[in-house]
Every structure is written in C-alpha cells, then in structure tokens.
Write a protein that holds these residues in place. Structure first.
Motif, PDB file in Angstrom:
ATOM      1  N   SER A  25       0.849  -1.263  -0.014  1.00  0.00           N
ATOM      2  CA  SER A  25       0.004   0.105  -0.166  1.00  0.00           C
ATOM      3  C   SER A  25       0.660   1.275  -0.008  1.00  0.00           C
ATOM      4  CB  SER A  25      -0.938  -0.034   1.155  1.00  0.00           C
ATOM      5  OG  SER A  25      -0.117   0.276   2.545  1.00  0.00           O
ATOM      6  N   VAL A  26       0.277   2.368  -0.160  1.00  0.00           N
ATOM      7  CA  VAL A  26       0.904   3.588   0.020  1.00  0.00           C
ATOM      8  C   VAL A  26       1.525   3.957   1.116  1.00  0.00           C
ATOM      9  CG1 VAL A  26       0.707   6.247  -0.582  1.00  0.00           C
ATOM     10  CG2 VAL A  26      -0.386   4.497  -1.919  1.00  0.00           C
ATOM     11  N   ALA A  27       0.709   3.652   2.404  1.00  0.00           N
ATOM     12  CA  ALA A  27       1.265   3.784   3.865  1.00  0.00           C
ATOM     13  C   ALA A  27       2.438   2.942   3.847  1.00  0.00           C
ATOM     14  CB  ALA A  27       0.365   3.615   4.678  1.00  0.00           C
ATOM     15  N   CYS A  28       2.869   1.781   3.324  1.00  0.00           N
ATOM     16  CA  CYS A  28       3.690   0.750   3.524  1.00  0.00           C
ATOM     17  C   CYS A  28       4.866   1.400   2.671  1.00  0.00           C
ATOM     18  CB  CYS A  28       3.453  -0.484   3.209  1.00  0.00           C
ATOM     19  SG  CYS A  28       2.596  -1.377   4.410  1.00  0.00           S
ATOM     20  N   TYR A  29       4.592   1.890   1.583  1.00  0.00           N
ATOM     21  CA  TYR A  29       5.630   2.445   0.751  1.00  0.00           C
ATOM     22  C   TYR A  29       6.404   3.688   1.269  1.00  0.00           C
ATOM     23  CZ  TYR A  29       8.037   5.082  -3.067  1.00  0.00           C
ATOM     24  OH  TYR A  29       9.027   5.716  -3.679  1.00  0.00           O
ATOM     25  N   LYS A  30       5.433   4.683   1.977  1.00  0.00           N
ATOM     26  CA  LYS A  30       6.196   5.990   2.500  1.00  0.00           C
ATOM     27  C   LYS A  30       6.787   5.337   3.613  1.00  0.00           C
ATOM     28  CE  LYS A  30       2.581   8.916   0.986  1.00  0.00           C
ATOM     29  NZ  LYS A  30       1.639  10.087   1.083  1.00  0.00           N
ATOM     30  N   ALA A  31       6.354   4.498   4.451  1.00  0.00           N
ATOM     31  CA  ALA A  31       7.051   4.009   5.695  1.00  0.00           C
ATOM     32  C   ALA A  31       8.495   3.307   5.149  1.00  0.00           C
ATOM     33  CB  ALA A  31       6.463   2.761   6.608  1.00  0.00           C
TER      34      ALA A  31
END
Length: 143
Positions: A25-31
């Motif tokens: 997900s985008v959240a996992c990518y940003k992290a």
C-alpha cells in the motif's frame, strides 16, 4: 508470492522504484521509502550494476570489408527503435541463443526465419549502414 516489506502480513502488489522491495500500500511504501533499509538495498543494487564488467572477446578483431567501425556500433546504443525492440522477451531469448550457439551461422539462419528478428536486424542495419534514397525507393517499390 512475496509479502510486503513493511507489514509482512499482506501480499505485495507493488515494487519500490528505488530498490524493488515489495510493498502492499501507499502507507507501507512511505514507511519503507524513508527507512534505512531502502537506502541499503539501493546501494547494493548500484554496487551490483557498477560491478558489471564487459565480457572479453575470444579473438582479436581484425578488419575486413564487413567490419563495422566502433563509432557506428556506439550509435546502436542510442537508437530508440532498437531499445523498443529489445524490450521483447522473445527477441532477447533469440539473441541469447545465438550468443551461446556452437554454430552461430546456423543459429543466425534460424533466427532470420523469425519476423521479429528480421525487424531487429533491419533496425541495426538502418543505424550502421543507412539506405540511400535510391535503395529506399527500390525497397518501398518491392514492399
């Protein structure tokens, strides 16, 4: 299928553009993007790419009537038509088969039966030995 690099539980759907790590997900990518793990993998990939060494030739090249000048061969690298053709996995497979063939001449003859390989060969020739206006007219006449 590989799990997400960040949350591990979910299946990956995407790959990081820097290091090719899988994420969901985008959240996992940003992290992941801001983590030192991403920078480490990116550095490893760059080291691998920089470690590339050109394969040595088996024979010292000698000039013949068919020898192509090194400058012309360098022009192949910047030809967009060739780059587009080389994205095709079937063409890359044909080229690899020719490269490792015991009898390169017969491998070339077999590859020339493939329209994709003929298109590739013609694109190479257009860069190395472009057609004159008369040759192009004759070619278009018979095509």
């Amino acid at each position: 299928m590989e799990g997400c690099i960040n949350c591990v539980d979910n299946l990956r759907k995407y790959k990081c553009s820097k290091c090719s790590a899988p994420y969901c997900s985008v959240a996992c990518y940003k992290a992941h993007r801001d983590s030192p793990q991403c920078a480490t993998r990116e550095a490893e990939l760059k080291t691998t790419e920089a470690g590339y060494q050109e394969e040595p030739t088996l024979h010292v090249p000698f000039p013949t009537d068919d020898t192509v000048a090194a400058e012309k061969l360098q022009q192949l690298e910047s030809c967009q038509d060739l780059r587009n053709l080389l994205h095709n996995p079937h063409l890359r497979s044909l080229l690899q088969q020719i490269d490792v063939a015991i009898n390169a001449q017969s491998a070339m003859m077999a590859a020339m039966q493939e329209p994709l390989f003929v298109e590739f060969a013609n694109a190479c020739l257009q860069v190395v030995e472009p057609m004159t206006v008369a040759e192009r007219t004759e070619f278009e006449l018979y095509s």
